[in-house]
Design an enzyme around this catalytic site. Structure first.
Site, PDB file in Angstrom:
ATOM      1  N   ILE A  17      32.243  43.702  33.173  1.00 31.40           N
ATOM      2  CA  ILE A  17      33.011  43.335  34.365  1.00 31.40           C
ATOM      3  C   ILE A  17      32.966  44.432  35.428  1.00 31.40           C
ATOM      4  CG2 ILE A  17      35.307  42.793  35.252  1.00 31.40           C
ATOM      5  CD1 ILE A  17      35.895  41.433  32.569  1.00 31.40           C
ATOM      6  N   LYS A 156      49.255  43.569  27.526  1.00 28.66           N
ATOM      7  CA  LYS A 156      48.911  42.557  28.530  1.00 28.66           C
ATOM      8  C   LYS A 156      50.155  41.809  29.008  1.00 28.66           C
ATOM      9  CE  LYS A 156      44.470  43.333  28.507  1.00 28.66           C
ATOM     10  NZ  LYS A 156      43.820  44.038  29.623  1.00 28.66           N
TER      11      LYS A 156
END
Length: 232
Positions: A17, A156
């Protein structure tokens, strides 16, 4: 490239990414700053800055922004792509060493908080036309419990709350905050994510003039999709 070229900083510039997003934005005229443990600062160029960083140390986050501000300019797009985890025994998650748990929370939440602080400080100095976008690379763990993933799940979830709160607090100032989570077409988790798909999605978020849904679950080739809770 013009001295007024916009700047993107990517914290956690891995080969999938991070690097892909950097190349994509560079192709759109951005100056790019990449920060990761594996980078060699000697590889920096006039329009691309490499910064060796370890985001288990929050001081490294502040150092990244100081270097980017002085060498490239104030970033209008900030991508927090750093992540950390140690697998936890599914049947005994509290057997995790506290040092491992603390490190994961620092990388996944605390350093992201510091990055958001630094981003907002910079956004306030940019012209109204600047993108002013903060993107956190998330996954399904803010809405799902997966055996063996206690540490990153807590991280997260905390980061998702941070982004949600920021998206509400700063939207009237034109600052955008997103938690991005790639899914399969049926809304279930994807474990081999696409760097290209993230780059395209991040570009769309950066180009948008107003805050969209903060929880940006998306499907490659389709774009944003409200995937809802985890699907087995």
């Amino acid at each position: 490239m013009s001295a007024t070229s916009p700047v993107i900083v990517i914290l956690g510039a891995g080969s999938n990414i991070g690097q892909t997003v950097g190349k994509f934005f560079a192709g759109k005229g951005y100056k790019v700053a990449l920060a990761a443990r594996s980078l060699n600062e000697a590889d920096s160029t006039e329009n691309q800055l490499h910064i060796a960083s370890d985001f288990s140390n929050t001081d490294d986050v502040v150092n990244v922004f100081k270097k980017v501000n002085s060498k490239l300019g104030i970033p209008s797009v900030v991508v927090y792509n750093a992540s950390s985890m140690s697998p936890s025994p599914a049947e005994d998650p509290f057997s995790l060493p506290i040092a491992s748990f603390t490190k994961t929370l620092t990388v996944n939440v605390t350093s992201a908080f510091v990055a958001a602080q630094q981003a907002v400080e910079g956004f306030a100095k940019l012209p109204e036309s600047a993108s002013k976008t903060f993107i956190y690379t998330g996954n399904i763990l803010n809405v799902a419990i997966l055996p063996g993933f206690l540490e990153p799940g807590i991280g997260k979830s905390g980061a998702a709350h941070l982004i949600w709160a920021a998206s509400e607090a700063y939207k009237d100032r034109g600052y955008k905050f997103y938690y991005v989570d790639e899914r399969k077409p049926d809304g279930s988790a994807i474990f081999r994510v696409s760097g290209d798909a993230h780059a395209n999605h991040f570009w769309g978020l950066a180009q948008s003039k107003t805050q969209g849904p903060w929880l940006q679950s998306f499907v490659k080739g389709t774009g944003y999709k409200d995937c809802g809770p985890y699907k087995l």
